[in-house]
Design an enzyme around this catalytic site. Structure first.
Site, PDB file in Angstrom:
ATOM      1  N   ARG A   1     -30.828  21.409 -35.000  1.00 13.20           N
ATOM      2  CA  ARG A   1     -29.968  22.448 -35.830  1.00 13.20           C
ATOM      3  C   ARG A   1     -28.606  22.670 -35.118  1.00 13.20           C
ATOM      4  O   ARG A   1     -27.645  23.173 -35.721  1.00 13.20           O
ATOM      5  CB  ARG A   1     -30.551  23.878 -35.974  1.00 13.20           C
ATOM      6  CG  ARG A   1     -30.899  24.836 -34.736  1.00 13.20           C
ATOM      7  CD  ARG A   1     -31.720  25.834 -34.938  1.00 13.20           C
ATOM      8  NE  ARG A   1     -30.654  27.016 -35.897  1.00 13.20           N
ATOM      9  CZ  ARG A   1     -29.646  27.870 -35.205  1.00 13.20           C
ATOM     10  NH1 ARG A   1     -29.802  27.544 -33.850  1.00 13.20           N
ATOM     11  NH2 ARG A   1     -29.326  28.653 -35.917  1.00 13.20           N
TER      12      ARG A   1
ATOM     13  N   PRO B   1     -45.542  24.576 -18.268  1.00 15.61           N
ATOM     14  CA  PRO B   1     -45.342  26.006 -18.267  1.00 15.61           C
ATOM     15  C   PRO B   1     -44.526  25.973 -16.729  1.00 15.61           C
ATOM     16  O   PRO B   1     -44.170  27.199 -16.366  1.00 15.61           O
ATOM     17  CB  PRO B   1     -46.936  26.446 -18.200  1.00 15.61           C
ATOM     18  CG  PRO B   1     -47.678  25.332 -17.930  1.00 15.61           C
ATOM     19  CD  PRO B   1     -46.971  24.225 -18.494  1.00 15.61           C
TER      20      PRO B   1
ATOM     21  N   GLU C   1     -52.764  20.782 -17.193  1.00 22.17           N
ATOM     22  CA  GLU C   1     -53.320  20.379 -15.921  1.00 22.17           C
ATOM     23  C   GLU C   1     -51.877  19.378 -15.473  1.00 22.17           C
ATOM     24  O   GLU C   1     -51.656  19.336 -14.179  1.00 22.17           O
ATOM     25  CB  GLU C   1     -54.400  19.991 -15.595  1.00 22.17           C
ATOM     26  CG  GLU C   1     -55.553  20.812 -15.782  1.00 22.17           C
ATOM     27  CD  GLU C   1     -55.980  20.846 -17.177  1.00 22.17           C
ATOM     28  OE1 GLU C   1     -55.385  20.246 -18.036  1.00 22.17           O
ATOM     29  OE2 GLU C   1     -57.044  21.406 -17.536  1.00 22.17           O
TER      30      GLU C   1
ATOM     31  N   ASP D   1     -25.462  32.957 -33.524  1.00 19.77           N
ATOM     32  CA  ASP D   1     -26.983  33.123 -32.957  1.00 19.77           C
ATOM     33  C   ASP D   1     -27.096  34.147 -32.007  1.00 19.77           C
ATOM     34  O   ASP D   1     -26.265  34.495 -31.169  1.00 19.77           O
ATOM     35  CB  ASP D   1     -27.526  31.775 -32.423  1.00 19.77           C
ATOM     36  CG  ASP D   1     -27.380  30.687 -33.636  1.00 19.77           C
ATOM     37  OD1 ASP D   1     -27.502  30.863 -34.608  1.00 19.77           O
ATOM     38  OD2 ASP D   1     -27.747  29.520 -32.997  1.00 19.77           O
TER      39      ASP D   1
HETATM   40 CL1  6GU Z   1     -43.626  23.459 -22.354  1.00 21.79          CL
HETATM   41  N1  6GU Z   1     -46.156  23.632 -21.940  1.00 21.79           N
HETATM   42  C1  6GU Z   1     -47.368  24.131 -21.829  1.00 21.79           C
HETATM   43  N2  6GU Z   1     -48.554  23.411 -21.727  1.00 21.79           N
HETATM   44  N3  6GU Z   1     -47.404  25.589 -21.764  1.00 21.79           N
HETATM   45  C2  6GU Z   1     -46.285  26.159 -21.891  1.00 21.79           C
HETATM   46  C3  6GU Z   1     -45.043  25.541 -21.896  1.00 21.79           C
HETATM   47  C4  6GU Z   1     -45.267  24.002 -21.980  1.00 21.79           C
HETATM   48  N4  6GU Z   1     -44.230  26.491 -21.977  1.00 21.79           N
HETATM   49  C5  6GU Z   1     -44.975  27.671 -21.956  1.00 21.79           C
HETATM   50  N5  6GU Z   1     -46.222  27.474 -21.848  1.00 21.79           N
END
Ligand code: 6GU
Length: 273
Positions: free
Chosen positions: A161, A92, A119, A176
């Protein structure tokens, strides 16, 4: 293209056997290898995490299993003739995964994914592999998943894809919604197929009129409407030269007005819908 995934949940990657990605594998267009991280643990409990240095909540994934697992996957790939690995780290805290990133990854011959619990992995693992190959930390959106496996499925589908010969229709991805340059990045409008009327809902007349010019204009109006409603940020980001007279008319009806610089901003409303 070769894909390696190192994970503590190999079964989470089972969907890679299904549908478009599954077929690409069966045809030999994608060589996917899923590795169980716990295979590279040597204690009775197959420990992959430990408490964070400096304190704080949660656990951090340990260096040694990741190092050994990645070394093994990398050696394996090179022996199989793969070249130029790119490490893709779902987190994230990464850069946003966009269609542009998907296009860039689709040009690589070999991707190695390291989905982790949120984490995260001890930073030294990425620092180490960054000395040997490009490392891309990517996030699939502004929310937190319990682990990166679902992100690997998302990224893999978006990338697969785009590979030559994977989609039936070669032109399918040129329009797209987020294809670089396509439709000025407007969202695609609604689509219809037979029957002409279903439960009292008719297909819009224009689509059965045979008038190609009118159909194209109607689709563009619908794309503008849907984008203005669902993704106003995309309208605001648009280069105003991309809007013709009719576009401006439609946007104006929807409550948008050009700024002095030409960009469109939503007119403030007295009452929010
Ligand atoms: Cl790539 N991993 C995690 N754990 N949470 C996320 C993410 C990735 N992308 C958005 N939230």
């Amino acid at each position: 293209m070769r894909l390696d995934v190192v994970t503590i949940f190999p079964e989470y990657l089972e969907p890679l056997n299904v549908s478009l990605v599954g077929k690409a594998r069966a045809r030999g267009q994608l060589d996917v290898r899923v590795h169980d991280l716990r295979h590279w643990t040597y204690d009775r409990h197959s420990t992959v995490d430990d408490t964070p240095y400096g304190g704080g909540p949660g656990m951090v994934m340990k260096t040694e299993p990741w190092g050994d697992a990645l070394d093994s996957a990398i050696a394996d790939g090179y022996e199989a003739g793969a070249r130029e690995p790119v490490l893709v780290v779902p987190t994230p805290s990464g850069r946003p995964f966009t269609q542009e990133v998907a296009v860039a990854l689709a040009r690589q011959p070999w991707l190695i994914f390291t989905p982790a619990r949120y984490e995260g992995i001890d930073r030294r693992v990425m620092d180490e592999y960054a000395t040997r190959m490009p490392v891309h930390e990517v996030s699939i959106g502004d929310y937190v998943l319990a682990g990166g496996e679902a992100a690997v499925l998302v990224i893999t589908e978006a990338v697969a894809r785009l590979l030559p010969g994977v989609l039936g229709n070669v032109e399918s991805h040129q329009d797209d919604s987020f294809a670089p340059g396509a439709m000025e990045n407007l969202l695609e409008g609604p689509v219809y197929t037979k029957p002409p009327t279903w439960r009292g809902h008719p297909v819009p007349d224009v689509l059965t009129s045979g008038h190609h010019g009118k159909i194209a204009r109607w689709r563009r109006d619908e794309a503008l409407r849907r984008t203005a409603r669902n993704r106003p940020d995309l309208i605001e980001r648009c280069d105003p030269v991309a809007f013709d007279r009719k576009d401006r008319e439609v946007l104006s009806i929807l409550g948008w007005a050009p700024e002095p610089d030409g960009r469109f901003w939503r007119r403030p409303r007295d009452v929010e819908e």
